[in-house]
Design a protein around this motif. Sequence first.
Motif, mmCIF file in Angstrom:
data_model
loop_
_atom_site.group_PDB
_atom_site.id
_atom_site.type_symbol
_atom_site.label_atom_id
_atom_site.label_comp_id
_atom_site.label_asym_id
_atom_site.label_seq_id
_atom_site.Cartn_x
_atom_site.Cartn_y
_atom_site.Cartn_z
ATOM 1 N N THR A 159 -0.917 -11.289 7.829
ATOM 2 C CA THR A 159 -1.543 -10.144 7.310
ATOM 3 C C THR A 159 -1.507 -9.346 8.795
ATOM 4 N N CYS A 160 -1.629 -10.174 9.049
ATOM 5 C CA CYS A 160 -2.558 -10.218 10.824
ATOM 6 C C CYS A 160 -1.013 -9.543 11.463
ATOM 7 N N ALA A 161 0.023 -10.714 11.438
ATOM 8 C CA ALA A 161 0.912 -10.715 12.188
ATOM 9 C C ALA A 161 2.091 -9.444 12.359
ATOM 10 N N VAL A 162 1.603 -8.886 10.624
ATOM 11 C CA VAL A 162 2.659 -7.392 10.509
ATOM 12 C C VAL A 162 2.043 -6.383 11.149
ATOM 13 N N ALA A 163 1.134 -6.586 10.838
ATOM 14 C CA ALA A 163 -0.472 -5.223 10.933
ATOM 15 C C ALA A 163 -0.074 -5.649 12.933
ATOM 16 N N PHE A 249 -3.550 -2.365 16.206
ATOM 17 C CA PHE A 249 -4.033 -2.833 15.280
ATOM 18 C C PHE A 249 -4.428 -2.494 14.887
ATOM 19 N N LEU A 250 -5.835 -2.472 14.507
ATOM 20 C CA LEU A 250 -7.015 -2.203 13.681
ATOM 21 C C LEU A 250 -6.699 -1.776 12.339
ATOM 22 N N SER A 251 -5.729 -0.140 12.998
ATOM 23 C CA SER A 251 -5.621 0.346 11.643
ATOM 24 C C SER A 251 -5.103 -0.225 10.892
ATOM 25 N N GLN A 252 -3.761 -0.347 11.643
ATOM 26 C CA GLN A 252 -2.463 -1.096 10.537
ATOM 27 C C GLN A 252 -3.174 -2.198 10.073
ATOM 28 N N PHE A 253 -3.542 -2.918 10.514
ATOM 29 C CA PHE A 253 -4.837 -3.545 9.908
ATOM 30 C C PHE A 253 -5.137 -4.060 8.995
ATOM 31 N N GLU A 254 -6.147 -2.382 8.757
ATOM 32 C CA GLU A 254 -6.828 -2.741 7.623
ATOM 33 C C GLU A 254 -5.842 -1.523 6.810
ATOM 34 N N VAL A 255 -4.481 -0.982 6.475
ATOM 35 C CA VAL A 255 -3.476 -0.253 5.235
ATOM 36 C C VAL A 255 -2.698 -1.629 4.694
ATOM 37 N N VAL A 256 -2.574 -2.702 5.981
ATOM 38 C CA VAL A 256 -1.815 -3.772 5.648
ATOM 39 C C VAL A 256 -2.878 -4.884 4.343
ATOM 40 N N CYS A 259 -3.101 -4.012 1.014
ATOM 41 C CA CYS A 259 -2.319 -4.069 -0.354
ATOM 42 C C CYS A 259 -2.741 -5.518 -0.362
ATOM 43 N N LEU A 260 -3.454 -5.959 0.164
ATOM 44 C CA LEU A 260 -3.232 -7.864 -0.037
ATOM 45 C C LEU A 260 -4.392 -7.691 -0.932
ATOM 46 N N GLU A 261 -5.460 -6.906 -0.907
ATOM 47 C CA GLU A 261 -5.994 -6.800 -1.861
ATOM 48 C C GLU A 261 -6.269 -6.248 -2.699
ATOM 49 N N ASP A 262 -5.788 -5.843 -3.060
ATOM 50 C CA ASP A 262 -4.973 -4.754 -4.217
ATOM 51 C C ASP A 262 -3.628 -5.267 -5.134
ATOM 52 N N GLY A 263 -3.619 -6.636 -4.773
ATOM 53 C CA GLY A 263 -2.353 -6.991 -5.014
ATOM 54 C C GLY A 263 -1.615 -7.086 -5.057
ATOM 55 N N GLU A 264 -0.597 -6.235 -4.012
ATOM 56 C CA GLU A 264 0.062 -6.186 -3.730
ATOM 57 C C GLU A 264 0.772 -6.605 -2.342
ATOM 58 N N PHE A 265 0.284 -7.592 -2.366
ATOM 59 C CA PHE A 265 1.100 -8.795 -1.000
ATOM 60 C C PHE A 265 3.064 -8.579 -0.668
ATOM 61 N N LYS A 267 4.758 -6.341 -1.114
ATOM 62 C CA LYS A 267 4.839 -5.226 0.001
ATOM 63 C C LYS A 267 5.071 -6.133 1.843
ATOM 64 N N VAL A 268 3.603 -6.412 1.634
ATOM 65 C CA VAL A 268 3.399 -7.371 2.933
ATOM 66 C C VAL A 268 4.323 -7.944 3.132
#
Lengths: 326, 326
Positions: A159-163, A249-256, A259-265, A267-268
């Motif tokens: 998640t962090c790398a993608v963001a 980065f922080l904004s992207q991190f929140e978005v990505v 996904c992780l939290e919503d069971g849409e990993f 996508k990540v």
Amino acid sequence: MMRDGSLNELLLIFLSKKGSYVSGEEISEKFGVSRTAVWKQVNHLRKLGYEIDSVPRVGYCLKRSPDLLLPEEIIQNSRLEFLARKIYHYPSIGSTNDEAKKLAQNGAPHGTLVIAEEQTGGKGRLGRRWVSPPRKGIWLSIILRPSLEPYQAPRITMTCAVAAAKAIRKVTGIDCRIKWPNDLLVKGKKVAGILTEMSADMDSINFVVTGIGINVNNTNFPKEIIETATSLKLASGKNVDRLKILTEFLSQFEVVYRCLEDGEFGKVLEEWRQLSCNLGKRVRIIGRNYELEGLALDVDGNGALLVKTNEGTVERVLSGDVSLRE
Amino acid sequence: MMRDGSLNELLLIFLSKKGSYVSGEEISEKFGVSRTAVWKQVNHLRKLGYEIDSVPRVGYCLKRSPDLLLPEEIIQNSRLEFLARKIYHYPSIGSTNDEAKKLAQNGAPHGTLVIAEEQTGGKGRLGRRWVSPPRKGIWLSIILRPSLEPYQAPRITMTCAVAAAKAIRKVTGIDCRIKWPNDLLVKGKKVAGILTEMSADMDSINFVVTGIGINVNNTNFPKEIIETATSLKLASGKNVDRLKILTEFLSQFEVVYRCLEDGEFGKVLEEWRQLSCNLGKRVRIIGRNYELEGLALDVDGNGALLVKTNEGTVERVLSGDVSLRE
């Protein structure tokens, strides 16, 4: 300054009215303090590098901010949700990850940020050091309390790398890529590294600390890493605004992370694949007790690299050092 | 007392000469303190419950120790190696695991022990509470720094379970068995529980804290657990010496842990199998997102339970609640 995670209200006012004059009287009334106390606070900000104009009977005007990653700047220059709840900022610290782990152990909430202008003992994976000179990069750790099982923790690194890759690409236009498991590369050289640590029992995670070091304006690297490290400044040929990289980065991190939290990993994972520099390439992996060469086929939902060996078997690699073979 | 992990030298002398007289003069010379200072220390020990006889012109004689798990008692009554380096003892504490994690985060060495006479917030797995009344049981956490990868951490739980079961069997003769993944049972009722927590990055473990709660002389349990909990006293019909159980457990732990360190975990696994009450039995497992029924075939080297389902597949179960079906 800011060590307790509370905000400087005066700076927040100045930032919200940057370029306009605010009267000293207005400020002293608002906070119920004397004009002298306001003046002292203004001087404190000036010492930090804030250019503040003061005109008698008119007031103060913030003209320019210094190159500092202060919590007030982050909040004023972004629209963060859970990552803006508590921000700790240090001029210099041993390691943001170590500090974050202590804070988390003492109950710091999900989303707490630990930012330092300098790390004197910055850490990378496998006990390596991460060179973190003052104001040259982003040295940051995020405290998270995800509902994941321990074996799923590598998802946080992904998640962090993608963001981070997306933020760097968006702000600078540089072709930044992810190298499994935890680095960001520009033209084959390391521009950022991620170190994810966790506190867990055998059933669930207590907290995760994911730390990232991004080389922004470094130009001098120690001899040992001069061939393998780079910075956004070296890659783009100009100074890069640290605050812009950080807030993006922080904004992207929140978005990505959502996904992780919503069971849409998934996508990540798909974004990770698109940004990867390993997949489809021949790789050589050196682990603690083994060496492996083969074709990097894919990465799975728990962060393992799937490698097709020369013997035709597919190995699931959890940890190790990777070098590209082509 | 003893909060800093340092030892009471006077108590060590008394314990080493239990039943014999030591002259006050000898003590005051040895420590370079006044006779009055010695007398104050003696009174301090008396307040803790030590029966110390004092005869003018002869000296002091320790007659009887109270029922306390003090570091000096542990050291005097065992031949420990790495588990005796640093022992923290608390009359009462929230949770020994939480305290141990903080100590470990601040650098406490491998083998550090955290012992409490009472836990006011004792923890079990899955966020459950572990009832830990004063002086009724052994509430203990061990800080370890093993060379294991994070997914191997359940080995520490298994090590702890084997050591505890063997110690209980040896001292009391009770048929104590291990219930996967982290409980000890006597006649189907829980007599001890283990909670292993770790701090790790994705490649290796920083530290592990393995906590164990052993119900020794409890006789009153809260309503919620009265049907499922027991103690060594209830099982044997008599008071059990806590110090004997503790020192035997620690000695066994050192032996079993050495196997783990020496690459001989297979031996531990075999002992675990012999002591298990699950293997070969029908089990029902309730996990976070699933339920499973089947035959418990075996446990693997990373602590997973292998269950043959009614459909004939073999599932590898990492975490969950187990109930025996026969």
